[in-house]
Scaffold this active site. Structure first.
Site, short mmCIF file in Angstrom:
data_model
loop_
_atom_site.label_atom_id
_atom_site.label_comp_id
_atom_site.label_asym_id
_atom_site.label_seq_id
_atom_site.Cartn_x
_atom_site.Cartn_y
_atom_site.Cartn_z
N ASP A 10 8.43 1.43 0.39
CA ASP A 10 8.17 1.40 -1.34
C ASP A 10 9.52 0.26 -1.53
OD1 ASP A 10 7.74 1.41 -3.83
OD2 ASP A 10 7.84 3.25 -4.23
N ASP A 106 3.76 -4.13 -3.54
CA ASP A 106 5.17 -3.88 -3.00
C ASP A 106 5.33 -2.33 -2.47
OD1 ASP A 106 4.49 -2.26 -5.17
OD2 ASP A 106 6.57 -2.28 -6.20
N GLU A 107 4.20 -1.93 -1.96
CA GLU A 107 4.25 -0.73 -0.92
C GLU A 107 3.11 -0.56 -0.19
OE1 GLU A 107 3.38 3.16 -2.76
OE2 GLU A 107 2.34 2.03 -4.55
#
Length: 410
Positions: A10, A106-107
Protein backbone atom coordinates in the site's frame (compact mmCIF):
# COMPACT_ATOMS: atom_id res chain seq x y z
CA UNK A 1 -4.55 -25.33 0.66
CA UNK A 2 -0.81 -25.29 1.37
CA UNK A 3 0.50 -22.40 3.42
CA UNK A 4 0.96 -19.28 1.35
CA UNK A 5 2.94 -16.10 1.84
CA UNK A 6 1.03 -13.05 0.64
CA UNK A 7 2.17 -9.43 0.56
CA UNK A 8 -0.18 -6.48 0.44
CA UNK A 9 1.63 -3.35 -0.72
CA UNK A 10 0.00 0.00 0.00
CA UNK A 11 1.61 3.24 -1.14
CA UNK A 12 1.71 5.95 1.53
CA UNK A 13 -0.19 9.16 0.73
CA UNK A 14 0.32 8.26 -2.91
CA UNK A 15 -0.72 11.35 -4.91
CA UNK A 16 0.93 13.72 -2.45
CA UNK A 17 4.08 11.56 -2.36
CA UNK A 18 4.28 11.58 -6.18
CA UNK A 19 4.02 15.38 -6.15
CA UNK A 20 6.81 15.61 -3.56
CA UNK A 21 8.97 13.20 -5.56
CA UNK A 22 8.57 15.40 -8.67
CA UNK A 23 9.13 18.61 -6.70
CA UNK A 24 11.47 18.03 -3.72
CA UNK A 25 10.81 21.58 -2.46
CA UNK A 26 7.39 20.28 -1.32
CA UNK A 27 8.92 17.71 1.03
CA UNK A 28 8.33 18.34 4.70
CA UNK A 29 5.44 20.71 3.94
CA UNK A 30 1.70 20.22 4.42
CA UNK A 31 0.34 19.63 0.92
CA UNK A 32 -2.91 18.25 -0.42
CA UNK A 33 -4.24 17.22 -3.81
CA UNK A 34 -7.78 18.49 -4.38
CA UNK A 35 -10.25 18.17 -7.24
CA UNK A 36 -10.96 21.89 -7.64
CA UNK A 37 -9.18 24.35 -5.40
CA UNK A 38 -11.45 27.29 -6.30
CA UNK A 39 -14.87 25.82 -5.50
CA UNK A 40 -16.41 23.92 -2.64
CA UNK A 41 -16.38 20.83 -4.85
CA UNK A 42 -12.63 20.93 -4.23
CA UNK A 43 -12.57 17.94 -1.92
CA UNK A 44 -9.24 16.73 -0.57
CA UNK A 45 -8.27 13.57 -2.45
CA UNK A 46 -5.14 12.90 -0.43
CA UNK A 47 -2.74 14.83 1.77
CA UNK A 48 0.83 14.52 2.96
CA UNK A 49 1.55 13.23 6.44
CA UNK A 50 2.57 16.75 7.43
CA UNK A 51 -0.94 17.91 6.49
CA UNK A 52 -2.57 14.98 8.25
CA UNK A 53 -0.75 15.93 11.44
CA UNK A 54 -2.63 19.24 11.27
CA UNK A 55 -6.03 17.57 10.97
CA UNK A 56 -6.40 17.39 7.19
CA UNK A 57 -8.12 14.26 5.90
CA UNK A 58 -9.48 12.78 2.66
CA UNK A 59 -12.98 14.07 1.66
CA UNK A 60 -12.56 17.29 3.68
CA UNK A 61 -13.59 20.24 1.51
CA UNK A 62 -10.99 22.80 0.52
CA UNK A 63 -12.50 25.68 2.50
CA UNK A 64 -12.48 23.76 5.76
CA UNK A 65 -8.97 22.47 5.10
CA UNK A 66 -7.59 25.99 4.55
CA UNK A 67 -9.27 27.24 7.72
CA UNK A 68 -7.76 24.39 9.72
CA UNK A 69 -4.32 24.73 8.10
CA UNK A 70 -3.76 28.17 6.48
CA UNK A 71 -0.29 27.17 5.27
CA UNK A 72 -1.68 24.14 3.41
CA UNK A 73 -0.41 23.97 -0.19
CA UNK A 74 -3.17 22.85 -2.56
CA UNK A 75 -2.33 21.13 -5.82
CA UNK A 76 -4.62 20.06 -8.69
CA UNK A 77 -4.53 16.35 -9.55
CA UNK A 78 -2.20 15.19 -12.32
CA UNK A 79 -3.51 11.73 -13.18
CA UNK A 80 -1.12 10.95 -16.07
CA UNK A 81 1.73 11.55 -13.62
CA UNK A 82 0.16 9.24 -11.02
CA UNK A 83 -0.54 6.56 -13.60
CA UNK A 84 3.09 6.65 -14.74
CA UNK A 85 4.25 6.26 -11.14
CA UNK A 86 1.82 3.37 -10.61
CA UNK A 87 3.06 1.59 -13.74
CA UNK A 88 6.65 1.91 -12.49
CA UNK A 89 5.69 0.49 -9.08
CA UNK A 90 3.97 -2.55 -10.54
CA UNK A 91 6.87 -3.09 -12.92
CA UNK A 92 9.14 -3.46 -9.89
CA UNK A 93 6.70 -5.86 -8.22
CA UNK A 94 6.49 -8.06 -11.31
CA UNK A 95 10.26 -8.41 -11.33
CA UNK A 96 9.82 -10.62 -8.23
CA UNK A 97 6.78 -12.70 -9.20
CA UNK A 98 4.16 -13.02 -11.93
CA UNK A 99 1.49 -13.38 -9.24
CA UNK A 100 0.76 -9.68 -8.83
CA UNK A 101 -2.84 -8.48 -8.47
CA UNK A 102 -3.30 -4.70 -8.68
CA UNK A 103 -6.27 -3.57 -6.60
CA UNK A 104 -6.11 0.15 -7.24
CA UNK A 105 -3.68 2.69 -8.60
CA UNK A 106 -1.62 2.54 -5.39
CA UNK A 107 -2.07 -0.93 -3.89
CA UNK A 108 -1.81 -4.56 -4.81
CA UNK A 109 -1.22 -8.13 -3.67
CA UNK A 110 1.75 -10.41 -4.37
CA UNK A 111 1.95 -14.14 -3.83
CA UNK A 112 5.62 -14.67 -2.97
CA UNK A 113 5.30 -18.27 -1.74
CA UNK A 114 7.74 -19.63 -4.33
CA UNK A 115 10.14 -16.71 -4.07
CA UNK A 116 10.23 -17.11 -0.29
CA UNK A 117 11.79 -20.55 -0.67
CA UNK A 118 15.05 -18.84 -1.64
CA UNK A 119 14.67 -15.51 0.21
CA UNK A 120 13.19 -14.80 3.64
CA UNK A 121 9.85 -12.95 3.31
CA UNK A 122 10.89 -10.15 5.64
CA UNK A 123 14.12 -9.60 3.72
CA UNK A 124 12.16 -9.66 0.46
CA UNK A 125 9.67 -7.07 1.74
CA UNK A 126 12.50 -4.82 2.88
CA UNK A 127 14.16 -5.10 -0.52
CA UNK A 128 10.95 -4.21 -2.37
CA UNK A 129 10.22 -1.28 -0.06
CA UNK A 130 13.79 0.01 -0.42
CA UNK A 131 13.75 -0.28 -4.22
CA UNK A 132 10.51 1.67 -4.56
CA UNK A 133 11.84 4.34 -2.20
CA UNK A 134 15.28 4.54 -3.83
CA UNK A 135 14.25 4.27 -7.49
CA UNK A 136 10.96 6.21 -7.38
CA UNK A 137 11.32 8.25 -4.17
CA UNK A 138 7.96 6.88 -2.99
CA UNK A 139 7.19 5.40 0.45
CA UNK A 140 5.05 2.30 0.94
CA UNK A 141 3.89 -0.07 3.66
CA UNK A 142 3.81 -3.86 3.27
CA UNK A 143 1.72 -6.41 5.12
CA UNK A 144 2.90 -10.03 5.24
CA UNK A 145 0.42 -12.81 6.03
CA UNK A 146 -0.86 -16.24 4.94
CA UNK A 147 -3.83 -14.73 3.06
CA UNK A 148 -5.10 -11.55 1.39
CA UNK A 149 -7.36 -10.37 4.20
CA UNK A 150 -4.65 -10.56 6.85
CA UNK A 151 -2.04 -9.05 4.52
CA UNK A 152 -4.34 -6.08 3.86
CA UNK A 153 -4.97 -5.72 7.59
CA UNK A 154 -1.24 -5.89 8.33
CA UNK A 155 -0.28 -3.20 5.81
CA UNK A 156 -2.54 -0.73 7.66
CA UNK A 157 -0.89 -1.35 11.02
CA UNK A 158 2.22 0.73 10.44
CA UNK A 159 2.42 3.79 8.17
CA UNK A 160 4.43 5.28 6.62
CA UNK A 161 7.22 2.91 5.58
CA UNK A 162 5.99 0.04 7.71
CA UNK A 163 6.46 -3.70 7.31
CA UNK A 164 4.17 -5.84 9.45
CA UNK A 165 3.83 -9.61 9.76
CA UNK A 166 0.41 -10.85 10.91
CA UNK A 167 -0.12 -14.49 11.84
CA UNK A 168 -3.45 -16.18 12.55
CA UNK A 169 -2.37 -17.07 16.08
CA UNK A 170 -1.90 -13.35 16.81
CA UNK A 171 -5.50 -12.37 16.00
CA UNK A 172 -6.92 -12.70 19.55
CA UNK A 173 -4.30 -10.26 20.81
CA UNK A 174 -3.89 -7.83 17.89
CA UNK A 175 -7.19 -7.84 16.04
CA UNK A 176 -10.07 -9.07 18.16
CA UNK A 177 -10.05 -6.24 20.75
CA UNK A 178 -10.64 -3.61 18.00
CA UNK A 179 -14.06 -2.17 17.18
CA UNK A 180 -15.76 -4.09 14.39
CA UNK A 181 -15.99 -0.96 12.20
CA UNK A 182 -12.17 -0.95 11.90
CA UNK A 183 -12.14 -4.34 10.17
CA UNK A 184 -11.42 -4.34 6.46
CA UNK A 185 -14.66 -5.07 4.62
CA UNK A 186 -16.97 -3.66 7.31
CA UNK A 187 -18.46 -0.26 6.50
CA UNK A 188 -20.40 2.01 8.82
CA UNK A 189 -23.80 0.61 7.79
CA UNK A 190 -22.70 -2.98 8.35
CA UNK A 191 -21.11 -1.99 11.65
CA UNK A 192 -24.42 -0.51 12.82
CA UNK A 193 -26.23 -3.72 11.92
CA UNK A 194 -23.62 -5.74 13.80
CA UNK A 195 -23.86 -3.44 16.82
CA UNK A 196 -27.61 -4.02 16.78
CA UNK A 197 -26.83 -7.73 17.12
CA UNK A 198 -24.59 -6.98 20.13
CA UNK A 199 -21.44 -7.47 18.06
CA UNK A 200 -19.12 -4.60 18.94
CA UNK A 201 -15.59 -5.94 18.49
CA UNK A 202 -13.89 -8.08 15.86
CA UNK A 203 -13.62 -10.74 18.57
CA UNK A 204 -17.39 -10.67 19.02
CA UNK A 205 -17.73 -11.17 15.28
CA UNK A 206 -15.27 -14.06 15.25
CA UNK A 207 -17.34 -15.91 17.85
CA UNK A 208 -20.80 -14.93 16.55
CA UNK A 209 -23.55 -17.36 15.57
CA UNK A 210 -23.16 -17.86 11.83
CA UNK A 211 -26.88 -18.55 11.33
CA UNK A 212 -27.75 -15.27 13.03
CA UNK A 213 -25.43 -13.31 10.73
CA UNK A 214 -26.64 -15.05 7.58
CA UNK A 215 -30.21 -14.24 8.59
CA UNK A 216 -29.36 -10.56 8.98
CA UNK A 217 -26.54 -10.00 6.46
CA UNK A 218 -26.94 -12.82 3.97
CA UNK A 219 -23.85 -14.56 2.57
CA UNK A 220 -21.72 -11.60 3.63
CA UNK A 221 -22.38 -12.54 7.26
CA UNK A 222 -20.72 -15.93 6.87
CA UNK A 223 -17.84 -14.33 4.96
CA UNK A 224 -17.24 -11.75 7.71
CA UNK A 225 -17.07 -14.44 10.40
CA UNK A 226 -14.41 -16.25 8.38
CA UNK A 227 -12.42 -13.06 7.89
CA UNK A 228 -12.56 -12.27 11.62
CA UNK A 229 -11.08 -15.72 12.24
CA UNK A 230 -8.34 -15.09 9.68
CA UNK A 231 -9.80 -17.42 7.04
CA UNK A 232 -9.51 -16.27 3.42
CA UNK A 233 -8.89 -18.69 0.54
CA UNK A 234 -8.94 -16.12 -2.29
CA UNK A 235 -5.93 -16.55 -4.59
CA UNK A 236 -3.79 -13.71 -5.86
CA UNK A 237 -5.19 -13.43 -9.37
CA UNK A 238 -3.34 -11.21 -11.88
CA UNK A 239 -6.40 -11.25 -14.16
CA UNK A 240 -8.95 -10.26 -11.52
CA UNK A 241 -8.24 -6.62 -12.20
CA UNK A 242 -9.94 -6.82 -15.59
CA UNK A 243 -13.21 -8.17 -14.18
CA UNK A 244 -15.09 -4.88 -14.33
CA UNK A 245 -18.42 -5.10 -12.53
CA UNK A 246 -19.62 -1.52 -12.84
CA UNK A 247 -18.86 1.83 -14.44
CA UNK A 248 -19.89 5.09 -12.85
CA UNK A 249 -19.16 8.71 -12.09
CA UNK A 250 -20.17 11.23 -9.45
CA UNK A 251 -19.80 14.94 -8.80
CA UNK A 252 -20.07 17.26 -5.81
CA UNK A 253 -22.11 20.34 -6.65
CA UNK A 254 -20.71 23.86 -6.06
CA UNK A 255 -23.56 24.53 -3.63
CA UNK A 256 -26.40 22.62 -1.99
CA UNK A 257 -28.67 22.56 -5.02
CA UNK A 258 -32.46 22.65 -5.41
CA UNK A 259 -32.73 24.20 -8.90
CA UNK A 260 -34.48 21.70 -11.16
CA UNK A 261 -32.69 22.69 -14.38
CA UNK A 262 -29.23 22.57 -12.78
CA UNK A 263 -29.89 19.12 -11.35
CA UNK A 264 -31.14 17.95 -14.75
CA UNK A 265 -28.06 19.33 -16.51
CA UNK A 266 -25.86 17.54 -13.95
CA UNK A 267 -27.63 14.24 -14.62
CA UNK A 268 -27.18 14.75 -18.37
CA UNK A 269 -23.47 15.50 -17.93
CA UNK A 270 -22.90 12.47 -15.70
CA UNK A 271 -24.83 10.24 -18.12
CA UNK A 272 -22.56 11.34 -20.97
CA UNK A 273 -19.48 10.68 -18.84
CA UNK A 274 -20.64 7.18 -17.87
CA UNK A 275 -21.55 6.42 -21.49
CA UNK A 276 -18.08 7.50 -22.61
CA UNK A 277 -16.44 5.19 -20.09
CA UNK A 278 -18.64 2.32 -21.18
CA UNK A 279 -17.74 3.04 -24.81
CA UNK A 280 -14.00 3.06 -24.06
CA UNK A 281 -14.29 -0.32 -22.33
CA UNK A 282 -16.86 -1.59 -24.89
CA UNK A 283 -19.29 -2.50 -22.10
CA UNK A 284 -23.02 -2.27 -21.43
CA UNK A 285 -24.98 -2.98 -18.27
CA UNK A 286 -28.47 -3.93 -17.15
CA UNK A 287 -28.67 -2.02 -13.85
CA UNK A 288 -28.66 1.78 -13.48
CA UNK A 289 -28.14 3.17 -9.98
CA UNK A 290 -28.19 6.76 -8.76
CA UNK A 291 -26.58 7.98 -5.56
CA UNK A 292 -27.73 11.17 -3.88
CA UNK A 293 -26.10 12.89 -0.92
CA UNK A 294 -28.05 15.74 0.62
CA UNK A 295 -26.90 18.89 2.42
CA UNK A 296 -26.79 16.96 5.71
CA UNK A 297 -24.45 14.28 4.26
CA UNK A 298 -27.23 11.68 4.26
CA UNK A 299 -26.83 9.18 1.40
CA UNK A 300 -29.61 7.51 -0.57
CA UNK A 301 -29.56 5.31 -3.66
CA UNK A 302 -32.14 3.99 -6.10
CA UNK A 303 -31.68 1.50 -8.92
CA UNK A 304 -33.52 -0.09 -11.82
CA UNK A 305 -32.67 -3.38 -13.51
CA UNK A 306 -33.59 -3.65 -17.18
CA UNK A 307 -34.42 -6.42 -19.62
CA UNK A 308 -31.79 -5.21 -22.09
CA UNK A 309 -28.38 -3.72 -21.34
CA UNK A 310 -27.78 0.00 -21.91
CA UNK A 311 -24.67 1.97 -22.85
CA UNK A 312 -25.92 5.15 -24.57
CA UNK A 313 -26.03 8.48 -22.77
CA UNK A 314 -29.68 9.18 -23.55
CA UNK A 315 -30.76 5.75 -22.28
CA UNK A 316 -28.78 6.14 -19.06
CA UNK A 317 -30.08 9.67 -18.52
CA UNK A 318 -33.72 8.72 -19.07
CA UNK A 319 -33.56 5.99 -16.43
CA UNK A 320 -31.42 7.93 -13.93
CA UNK A 321 -33.50 11.10 -14.18
CA UNK A 322 -36.73 9.18 -13.71
CA UNK A 323 -35.31 7.46 -10.62
CA UNK A 324 -34.39 10.86 -9.24
CA UNK A 325 -37.61 12.74 -9.98
CA UNK A 326 -39.77 9.91 -8.62
CA UNK A 327 -37.91 9.89 -5.30
CA UNK A 328 -36.63 13.44 -4.70
CA UNK A 329 -38.40 15.34 -1.93
CA UNK A 330 -36.76 18.67 -2.89
CA UNK A 331 -34.13 18.39 -0.13
CA UNK A 332 -31.00 20.31 -1.20
CA UNK A 333 -28.57 18.02 -3.04
CA UNK A 334 -24.82 18.04 -2.42
CA UNK A 335 -23.61 15.10 -4.53
CA UNK A 336 -24.97 13.10 -7.47
CA UNK A 337 -23.66 9.82 -8.81
CA UNK A 338 -24.70 7.47 -11.61
CA UNK A 339 -23.48 3.89 -12.01
CA UNK A 340 -24.20 1.22 -14.61
CA UNK A 341 -23.59 -2.25 -13.19
CA UNK A 342 -23.96 -5.91 -14.14
CA UNK A 343 -21.84 -5.02 -17.14
CA UNK A 344 -20.81 -7.34 -19.96
CA UNK A 345 -18.79 -6.95 -23.13
CA UNK A 346 -21.06 -5.62 -25.85
CA UNK A 347 -20.00 -8.41 -28.20
CA UNK A 348 -21.58 -10.90 -25.81
CA UNK A 349 -24.95 -9.19 -25.63
CA UNK A 350 -28.04 -11.04 -26.77
CA UNK A 351 -31.12 -8.86 -26.67
CA UNK A 352 -34.44 -10.42 -25.90
CA UNK A 353 -36.87 -9.90 -28.76
CA UNK A 354 -39.68 -7.60 -27.76
CA UNK A 355 -42.29 -5.27 -29.23
CA UNK A 356 -39.75 -2.49 -28.83
CA UNK A 357 -36.76 -3.95 -30.66
CA UNK A 358 -38.15 -6.44 -33.17
CA UNK A 359 -37.91 -3.85 -35.97
CA UNK A 360 -34.14 -3.73 -35.50
CA UNK A 361 -33.98 -7.51 -35.87
CA UNK A 362 -36.04 -7.28 -39.06
CA UNK A 363 -33.51 -4.76 -40.44
CA UNK A 364 -30.76 -7.32 -39.81
CA UNK A 365 -32.49 -10.03 -41.87
CA UNK A 366 -31.02 -9.00 -45.29
CA UNK A 367 -27.51 -9.10 -43.79
CA UNK A 368 -28.10 -12.53 -42.29
CA UNK A 369 -29.42 -13.79 -45.61
CA UNK A 370 -26.30 -12.47 -47.39
CA UNK A 371 -24.01 -14.19 -44.87
CA UNK A 372 -25.95 -17.42 -45.32
CA UNK A 373 -25.53 -17.29 -49.12
CA UNK A 374 -21.77 -16.59 -48.85
CA UNK A 375 -21.29 -19.52 -46.46
CA UNK A 376 -23.22 -21.82 -48.81
CA UNK A 377 -20.79 -20.89 -51.59
CA UNK A 378 -17.49 -20.70 -49.69
CA UNK A 379 -18.14 -22.89 -46.69
CA UNK A 380 -19.18 -22.50 -43.04
CA UNK A 381 -17.18 -19.87 -41.20
CA UNK A 382 -16.13 -17.96 -44.33
CA UNK A 383 -17.30 -14.79 -42.60
CA UNK A 384 -16.54 -14.21 -38.95
CA UNK A 385 -17.68 -11.51 -36.60
CA UNK A 386 -14.99 -8.87 -36.15
CA UNK A 387 -13.41 -8.27 -32.76
CA UNK A 388 -13.58 -4.72 -31.52
CA UNK A 389 -10.41 -3.63 -29.75
CA UNK A 390 -11.01 -1.70 -26.55
CA UNK A 391 -9.37 1.69 -26.76
CA UNK A 392 -7.36 3.41 -24.11
CA UNK A 393 -8.62 6.76 -22.91
CA UNK A 394 -7.76 9.42 -20.42
CA UNK A 395 -11.36 10.66 -20.59
CA UNK A 396 -11.84 9.91 -16.91
CA UNK A 397 -10.48 12.76 -14.85
CA UNK A 398 -11.65 11.78 -11.38
CA UNK A 399 -9.42 10.36 -8.70
CA UNK A 400 -11.80 7.45 -8.17
CA UNK A 401 -11.60 6.18 -11.75
CA UNK A 402 -10.15 2.75 -12.39
CA UNK A 403 -9.12 3.66 -15.91
CA UNK A 404 -5.50 3.22 -14.81
CA UNK A 405 -6.15 -0.53 -15.09
CA UNK A 406 -5.67 -0.09 -18.84
CA UNK A 407 -1.97 0.38 -18.08
CA UNK A 408 -1.76 -3.29 -17.02
CA UNK A 409 -2.88 -4.69 -20.37
CA UNK A 410 0.59 -4.49 -21.92
Amino acid sequence: MAARIIFHLDMNSFYASVEQAHNPSLKGKPIAVAGNVKERRGIIVTSSYEARAKGIYTTMNVGEAKRKCPELLLLPPDFPKYRAASAAIFSILRSYTDLVEPVSIDEGYLDVTERSKSQHPLQLAEEIQERILHELDLPCSIGIAPNKFLAKTASNMKKPLGITILRIRELPELLWPQEVVTMHGVGEKTAKKLNGLQIFTIGDLAQADERLLIRNLGKNGARLIKRANGIDSRPVDPNAIFDTKSVGNSTTLPRDETEYYILKETFEKLSRSVAERLKVKYLAGTTVTIQIRNFDWQNASRSKTLRNAVSQADEIFEIAWKLFTENWDETPVRLIGITVSNVVDQSELTQQLSLFNFEQHIKDEPILELVDNIEKKFGKGAIKRGVRVKSKSYASKTSFSKDFLEDHTN
